[in-house]
Write a protein that holds these residues in place. Structure first.
Motif, PDB file in Angstrom:
ATOM      1  N   CYS A   7       0.882  -1.274   0.195  1.00 47.49           N
ATOM      2  CA  CYS A   7      -0.089   0.119   0.098  1.00 47.49           C
ATOM      3  C   CYS A   7       1.103   1.006   0.039  1.00 47.49           C
ATOM      4  CB  CYS A   7      -0.942   0.458   1.551  1.00 47.49           C
ATOM      5  SG  CYS A   7      -2.641   0.765   1.046  1.00 47.49           S
ATOM      6  N   PRO A   8       0.576   2.144  -0.780  1.00 48.32           N
ATOM      7  CA  PRO A   8       0.992   3.413  -0.835  1.00 48.32           C
ATOM      8  C   PRO A   8       2.305   3.862   0.577  1.00 48.32           C
ATOM      9  CG  PRO A   8      -1.075   4.414  -1.246  1.00 48.32           C
ATOM     10  CD  PRO A   8      -0.651   3.005  -1.079  1.00 48.32           C
ATOM     11  N   CYS A   9       3.345   4.644   0.585  1.00 53.21           N
ATOM     12  CA  CYS A   9       4.068   4.843   1.625  1.00 53.21           C
ATOM     13  C   CYS A   9       4.984   5.344   1.543  1.00 53.21           C
ATOM     14  CB  CYS A   9       2.596   4.534   2.966  1.00 53.21           C
ATOM     15  SG  CYS A   9       1.453   4.996   3.043  1.00 53.21           S
ATOM     16  N   SER A  10       5.891   6.167   2.419  1.00 52.12           N
ATOM     17  CA  SER A  10       7.185   6.405   2.525  1.00 52.12           C
ATOM     18  C   SER A  10       7.292   5.821   3.373  1.00 52.12           C
ATOM     19  CB  SER A  10       7.997   7.903   2.498  1.00 52.12           C
ATOM     20  OG  SER A  10       6.944   7.856   3.764  1.00 52.12           O
ATOM     21  N   THR A  11       9.399   5.365   3.545  1.00 53.69           N
ATOM     22  CA  THR A  11      10.047   4.275   4.183  1.00 53.69           C
ATOM     23  C   THR A  11       9.759   5.361   5.824  1.00 53.69           C
ATOM     24  OG1 THR A  11      11.123   3.450   2.774  1.00 53.69           O
ATOM     25  CG2 THR A  11      12.465   3.538   5.599  1.00 53.69           C
ATOM     26  N   ARG A  12       8.776   4.233   6.445  1.00 54.37           N
ATOM     27  CA  ARG A  12       8.540   5.024   8.264  1.00 54.37           C
ATOM     28  C   ARG A  12       8.285   4.356   8.992  1.00 54.37           C
ATOM     29  NH1 ARG A  12       3.732   9.563   9.288  1.00 54.37           N
ATOM     30  NH2 ARG A  12       4.191   8.853  11.713  1.00 54.37           N
ATOM     31  N   ARG A  13       8.852   4.579  10.212  1.00 51.56           N
ATOM     32  CA  ARG A  13       8.678   3.177  11.261  1.00 51.56           C
ATOM     33  C   ARG A  13       6.845   3.513  12.051  1.00 51.56           C
ATOM     34  NH1 ARG A  13       9.566  -1.481  12.313  1.00 51.56           N
ATOM     35  NH2 ARG A  13      12.210  -1.637  12.052  1.00 51.56           N
ATOM     36  N   LEU A  14       6.047   2.931  11.805  1.00 52.35           N
ATOM     37  CA  LEU A  14       4.878   3.586  11.983  1.00 52.35           C
ATOM     38  C   LEU A  14       4.450   1.697  13.154  1.00 52.35           C
ATOM     39  CD1 LEU A  14       1.840   3.904  11.599  1.00 52.35           C
ATOM     40  CD2 LEU A  14       1.312   2.217  10.504  1.00 52.35           C
ATOM     41  N   THR A  15       4.296   2.453  14.164  1.00 54.14           N
ATOM     42  CA  THR A  15       3.469   2.157  15.417  1.00 54.14           C
ATOM     43  C   THR A  15       2.038   1.905  15.448  1.00 54.14           C
ATOM     44  OG1 THR A  15       5.444   2.928  16.861  1.00 54.14           O
ATOM     45  CG2 THR A  15       3.680   1.819  17.967  1.00 54.14           C
ATOM     46  N   GLY A  16       1.494   1.000  15.890  1.00 50.68           N
ATOM     47  CA  GLY A  16      -0.608   0.827  15.455  1.00 50.68           C
ATOM     48  C   GLY A  16      -0.526  -0.842  16.848  1.00 50.68           C
ATOM     49  N   GLN A  32       5.611   2.260  -7.021  1.00 44.71           N
ATOM     50  CA  GLN A  32       4.935   2.429  -8.082  1.00 44.71           C
ATOM     51  C   GLN A  32       4.169   3.663  -8.005  1.00 44.71           C
ATOM     52  OE1 GLN A  32       2.536  -0.704  -9.409  1.00 44.71           O
ATOM     53  NE2 GLN A  32       3.832  -3.073  -9.125  1.00 44.71           N
ATOM     54  N   ASN A  33       3.300   4.312  -8.932  1.00 46.63           N
ATOM     55  CA  ASN A  33       2.986   5.825  -8.717  1.00 46.63           C
ATOM     56  C   ASN A  33       2.565   5.984  -6.863  1.00 46.63           C
ATOM     57  OD1 ASN A  33       2.848   5.715 -11.446  1.00 46.63           O
ATOM     58  ND2 ASN A  33       0.781   4.964 -11.677  1.00 46.63           N
ATOM     59  N   ALA A  34       2.549   5.321  -6.084  1.00 45.81           N
ATOM     60  CA  ALA A  34       2.194   6.557  -5.602  1.00 45.81           C
ATOM     61  C   ALA A  34       3.770   6.642  -4.530  1.00 45.81           C
ATOM     62  CB  ALA A  34       1.941   5.344  -4.267  1.00 45.81           C
ATOM     63  N   ALA A  35       4.216   6.622  -4.716  1.00 47.60           N
ATOM     64  CA  ALA A  35       6.128   6.423  -4.591  1.00 47.60           C
ATOM     65  C   ALA A  35       6.352   8.341  -4.626  1.00 47.60           C
ATOM     66  CB  ALA A  35       7.773   5.667  -5.047  1.00 47.60           C
ATOM     67  N   SER A  36       5.584   8.932  -5.498  1.00 52.95           N
ATOM     68  CA  SER A  36       5.551   9.929  -6.624  1.00 52.95           C
ATOM     69  C   SER A  36       4.822  11.070  -4.948  1.00 52.95           C
ATOM     70  CB  SER A  36       5.426  10.494  -7.977  1.00 52.95           C
ATOM     71  OG  SER A  36       4.549  10.079  -7.555  1.00 52.95           O
ATOM     72  N   GLN A  37       3.731  10.790  -4.430  1.00 55.46           N
ATOM     73  CA  GLN A  37       3.245  11.046  -3.165  1.00 55.46           C
ATOM     74  C   GLN A  37       3.931  10.831  -2.010  1.00 55.46           C
ATOM     75  OE1 GLN A  37      -0.213  12.085  -4.756  1.00 55.46           O
ATOM     76  NE2 GLN A  37       0.508  13.526  -6.716  1.00 55.46           N
TER      77      GLN A  37
END
Length: 83
Positions: A7-16, A32-37
């Motif tokens: 799923c779209p998103c940047s490399t980031r640590r998410l805590t859930g 893919q296309n999500a990388a630009s945003q």
């Protein structure tokens, strides 16, 4: 909605939230296309899921309008959310 592990998103640590309490960290990486945003998609994904309990996530993802590429994967993974 169609959800996938990439799923779209940047490399980031998410805590859930995690079943049984506590939190679990995950990296979010745009593809893919999500990388630009990446920033936009990261924020949208985190805002949508950060406050959901495992029970709420299970209820949402188990609905028939949440489509996946492989239905058997959905059936195998959904029980793990509540475990």
């Amino acid at each position: 909605p169609s959800l996938s592990r990439g799923c779209p998103c940047s490399t980031r640590r998410l805590t859930g939230p995690q079943a049984g309490g506590g939190h679990q960290e995950r990296d979010i990486v745009c593809i893919q296309n999500a990388a630009s945003q990446a920033t936009l998609y990261t924020k949208a994904l985190v805002d949508s899921w950060a406050d959901q309990t495992p029970q709420q996530a299970h209820a949402f993802l188990s609905k028939p309008d949440v489509t996946v590429t492989n239905q058997s994967d959905k059936e195998a993974q959904l029980p793990k959310i509540k475990a």
